[in-house]
Write a protein that holds these residues in place. Structure first.
Motif, PDB file in Angstrom:
ATOM      1  N   UNK A  86     111.398  52.893  12.530  1.00 29.13           N
ATOM      2  CA  UNK A  86     112.168  52.097  11.561  1.00 29.13           C
ATOM      3  C   UNK A  86     111.372  51.917  10.275  1.00 29.13           C
ATOM      4  N   UNK A  87     110.095  51.603  10.403  1.00 27.82           N
ATOM      5  CA  UNK A  87     109.257  51.374   9.225  1.00 27.82           C
ATOM      6  C   UNK A  87     109.084  52.643   8.403  1.00 27.82           C
ATOM      7  N   UNK A  88     108.924  53.781   9.087  1.00 27.94           N
ATOM      8  CA  UNK A  88     108.740  55.041   8.376  1.00 27.94           C
ATOM      9  C   UNK A  88     109.982  55.391   7.556  1.00 27.94           C
ATOM     10  N   UNK A  89     111.160  55.103   8.102  1.00 22.26           N
ATOM     11  CA  UNK A  89     112.391  55.370   7.360  1.00 22.26           C
ATOM     12  C   UNK A  89     112.626  54.355   6.242  1.00 22.26           C
ATOM     13  N   UNK A  90     111.882  53.273   6.265  1.00 22.43           N
ATOM     14  CA  UNK A  90     112.052  52.213   5.266  1.00 22.43           C
ATOM     15  C   UNK A  90     111.032  52.325   4.141  1.00 22.43           C
ATOM     16  N   UNK A  91     109.818  52.737   4.445  1.00 29.15           N
ATOM     17  CA  UNK A  91     108.726  52.764   3.472  1.00 29.15           C
ATOM     18  C   UNK A  91     108.560  54.145   2.837  1.00 29.15           C
ATOM     19  N   UNK A  92     107.710  54.175   1.809  1.00 29.97           N
ATOM     20  CA  UNK A  92     107.307  55.423   1.172  1.00 29.97           C
ATOM     21  C   UNK A  92     106.402  56.177   2.154  1.00 29.97           C
ATOM     22  N   UNK A  93     106.831  57.352   2.599  1.00 34.33           N
ATOM     23  CA  UNK A  93     106.098  58.072   3.639  1.00 34.33           C
ATOM     24  C   UNK A  93     104.731  58.558   3.155  1.00 34.33           C
ATOM     25  N   UNK A  94     104.608  58.806   1.878  1.00 35.31           N
ATOM     26  CA  UNK A  94     103.301  59.170   1.324  1.00 35.31           C
ATOM     27  C   UNK A  94     102.304  58.044   1.530  1.00 35.31           C
ATOM     28  N   UNK A  95     102.708  56.803   1.264  1.00 36.22           N
ATOM     29  CA  UNK A  95     101.829  55.640   1.447  1.00 36.22           C
ATOM     30  C   UNK A  95     101.509  55.442   2.922  1.00 36.22           C
ATOM     31  N   UNK A  96     102.492  55.661   3.795  1.00 34.50           N
ATOM     32  CA  UNK A  96     102.258  55.526   5.234  1.00 34.50           C
ATOM     33  C   UNK A  96     101.173  56.501   5.689  1.00 34.50           C
ATOM     34  N   UNK A  97     101.227  57.738   5.200  1.00 31.15           N
ATOM     35  CA  UNK A  97     100.230  58.747   5.575  1.00 31.15           C
ATOM     36  C   UNK A  97      98.841  58.360   5.096  1.00 31.15           C
ATOM     37  N   UNK A  98      98.747  57.833   3.884  1.00 32.37           N
ATOM     38  CA  UNK A  98      97.446  57.423   3.337  1.00 32.37           C
ATOM     39  C   UNK A  98      96.846  56.296   4.167  1.00 32.37           C
ATOM     40  N   UNK A  99      97.645  55.273   4.453  1.00 32.03           N
ATOM     41  CA  UNK A  99      97.159  54.132   5.231  1.00 32.03           C
ATOM     42  C   UNK A  99      96.756  54.574   6.633  1.00 32.03           C
ATOM     43  N   UNK A 100      97.558  55.436   7.251  1.00 34.95           N
ATOM     44  CA  UNK A 100      97.252  55.910   8.599  1.00 34.95           C
ATOM     45  C   UNK A 100      95.946  56.685   8.630  1.00 34.95           C
ATOM     46  N   UNK A 101      95.700  57.532   7.628  1.00 35.78           N
ATOM     47  CA  UNK A 101      94.447  58.280   7.557  1.00 35.78           C
ATOM     48  C   UNK A 101      93.242  57.344   7.409  1.00 35.78           C
ATOM     49  N   UNK A 102      93.349  56.380   6.501  1.00 38.24           N
ATOM     50  CA  UNK A 102      92.243  55.436   6.288  1.00 38.24           C
ATOM     51  C   UNK A 102      91.991  54.600   7.541  1.00 38.24           C
ATOM     52  N   UNK A 103      93.055  54.193   8.195  1.00 42.05           N
ATOM     53  CA  UNK A 103      92.927  53.401   9.429  1.00 42.05           C
ATOM     54  C   UNK A 103      92.212  54.206  10.503  1.00 42.05           C
ATOM     55  N   UNK A 104      92.630  55.469  10.705  1.00 38.30           N
ATOM     56  CA  UNK A 104      92.004  56.293  11.735  1.00 38.30           C
ATOM     57  C   UNK A 104      90.550  56.598  11.413  1.00 38.30           C
ATOM     58  N   UNK A 105      90.267  56.839  10.137  1.00 42.20           N
ATOM     59  CA  UNK A 105      88.891  57.095   9.753  1.00 42.20           C
ATOM     60  C   UNK A 105      87.985  55.908  10.027  1.00 42.20           C
ATOM     61  N   UNK A 106      88.488  54.711   9.746  1.00 40.58           N
ATOM     62  CA  UNK A 106      87.698  53.497   9.971  1.00 40.58           C
ATOM     63  C   UNK A 106      87.498  53.239  11.467  1.00 40.58           C
ATOM     64  N   UNK A 107      88.540  53.430  12.263  1.00 40.29           N
ATOM     65  CA  UNK A 107      88.449  53.181  13.696  1.00 40.29           C
ATOM     66  C   UNK A 107      87.488  54.143  14.382  1.00 40.29           C
ATOM     67  N   UNK A 108      87.562  55.430  14.028  1.00 39.33           N
ATOM     68  CA  UNK A 108      86.716  56.412  14.700  1.00 39.33           C
ATOM     69  C   UNK A 108      85.240  56.214  14.353  1.00 39.33           C
ATOM     70  N   UNK A 109      84.966  55.575  13.215  1.00 38.19           N
ATOM     71  CA  UNK A 109      83.581  55.278  12.837  1.00 38.19           C
ATOM     72  C   UNK A 109      82.913  54.307  13.810  1.00 38.19           C
ATOM     73  N   UNK A 110      83.725  53.530  14.514  1.00 35.93           N
ATOM     74  CA  UNK A 110      83.165  52.529  15.427  1.00 35.93           C
ATOM     75  C   UNK A 110      82.379  53.181  16.564  1.00 35.93           C
ATOM     76  N   UNK A 111      82.825  54.355  17.024  1.00 35.56           N
ATOM     77  CA  UNK A 111      82.143  55.010  18.151  1.00 35.56           C
ATOM     78  C   UNK A 111      80.694  55.368  17.809  1.00 35.56           C
ATOM     79  N   UNK A 112      80.416  56.102  16.719  1.00 33.82           N
ATOM     80  CA  UNK A 112      79.014  56.396  16.416  1.00 33.82           C
ATOM     81  C   UNK A 112      78.191  55.145  16.123  1.00 33.82           C
TER      82      UNK A 112
END
Length: 415
Positions: free
Chosen positions: A69-95
């Protein structure tokens, strides 16, 4: 193929998106090898990998209805940017936790779960974004090109991950993966031209649940897309089962080590590259709908070849063919779904399919993980090939019946 690639890459917006996702795929290739081998060596059990992958599927079960629902409501370009930054930050926790010497198994599971939430946003949003910036006639070319270079990135990542793990630790590859996510976010940020925001024609008063149900109803009454979705479910069962069993199959059945594990997994990516390249040539001679069943039958045969391997060379050949036919069939099915779904329903339809895949994958991960510890892994691969053959048969029958149904409706309309 070269001419088609040039016609797609001349699109500035797609070219920037394409560069970013290709770079992040290198990190993803290293990450899978790092986590898979790290857990296998730590536990020595197939079930640990099954639990890890099952954990990643929980996000689809819990959040897919709202994400679509959110993806169909929001700007998908912004969703992709936020998702990438979120994943990058989360994966940093392991090292970070590893180098602080406080990394525990449950923390790895939690981090993978959080990363999978980012994946659930990124994957349907990126598919919708491509649908917005690429003309419908060039969708198959765009998807094939993206898949080829994503798999090339995975091939590079998996190939060098074994070497990196020999000189550093498995978690070091996750640090590199985090960097790749940030690079992807940067290039997606540069995608500014030709963006068409989703046209939300739903009632303004509708809530999240009713908007999600609109997507379910859309999928329910679009019989062709529903049929293709079933094929995708079976395809992903094959993928996830292979992910669970590959470390154990490499270590226990083939008696090989981390380097060979990386080589075998790289063969999948190499096959996927070839599959993406051949897809446009194949579909120029064979109807896309017919290739769904052909691809399924060929994938089943590839699994049989791989499961009967007794050494590295045959395993590489089998896994190469599995990657070729899985990815070419998946690209074809993805494109058929994109082409037959309205832009403003892309997020909800893809998320609904993703949720169904999550339910099945969650069960498959746990079941296959424990079965891998109890019975011969070769038998599991054989059972998987039979399921895929049944799926290919289903696609032939269902698409044939749909054509008859559509022809009858057309005759009724004309009368």
């Amino acid at each position: 193929m070269l001419r088609l690639s040039q016609s797609v890459l001349v699109n500035t917006a797609f070219r920037k998106y394409f560069i970013g996702t290709t770079i992040s795929s290198i990190g993803n290739g290293m990450q899978f090898i790092g986590i898979a081998w790290f857990l296998y060596k730590l536990t020595g059990s197939s079930s640990s990998m099954g639990w890890l992958l099952a954990t990643s599927s929980l996000s689809g079960i819990l959040f897919s209805p709202w994400i679509g629902v959110l993806i169909d409501k929001w700007d998908r370009r912004v969703v992709c940017i936020i998702a990438d930054c979120f994943r990058g930050t989360i994966v940093l926790i392991i090292p970070i936790l590893y180098y602080l010497d406080v990394l525990l198994i449950w923390q790895v599971y939690l981090i993978v779960f959080l990363m999978s939430i980012g994946d659930r946003f990124y994957l349907p949003a990126s598919g919708g974004l491509v649908r917005e910036i690429v003309p419908k006639t060039n969708l198959l070319s765009a998807n094939s090109l993206s898949s080829m270079f994503n798999q090339l990135g995975l091939l590079i990542g998996t190939s060098i991950s074994g070497i990196i793990m020999m000189h550093f630790s498995p978690v070091f590859v996750m640090l590199l993966n985090a960097v790749s996510f940030y690079v992807s976010a940067f290039f997606t940020f540069l995608v500014r031209n030709n963006i068409v925001l989703p046209n939300n024609d739903s009632k303004k008063s509708s809530n999240f649940f009713s908007r999600f149900l609109e997507g379910v109803q859309y999928l329910k009454y679009n019989k062709l897309v529903l049929c293709i979705a079933v094929i995708q479910l079976i395809l992903y069962i094959a993928l996830y089962t292979s992910n669970v069993l590959l470390p154990s199959f490499t270590g226990e059945i083939l008696k090989l080590g981390a380097k060979e594990f990386g080589i075998i997994d790289s063969a999948w990516a190499a096959g996927a590259i070839v599959g993406g390249f051949l897809l446009l040539k194949i579909t120029s001679k064979i109807d896309e709908h017919k290739f769904l069943s052909i691809g399924m039958f060929c994938l089943a045969g590839s699994i049989i070849i791989f499961s009967n391997s007794n050494g590295l060379i045959q395993a590489v050949i089998g896994y190469f063919l599995m990657g070729l036919f899985f990815v070419s069939t998946r690209i074809n099915s993805d494109t058929l779904i994109q082409s037959n779904v309205k832009t403003n329903f892309q997020g909800r339809v893809k998320s609904t399919i993703s949720m169904a895949i999550s339910y099945i994958s969650f069960t498959s991960y746990l079941l296959v993980g424990y079965l891998g510890d109890m019975i011969n892994i070769r038998f599991i691969y054989l059972a998987l090939s039979i399921i895929i053959i049944l799926g290919g048969t289903f696609s032939i029958i269902s698409i044939y019946l749909l054509k008859i149904y559509n022809r009858q409706n057309l005759n009724i309309t004309i009368k």
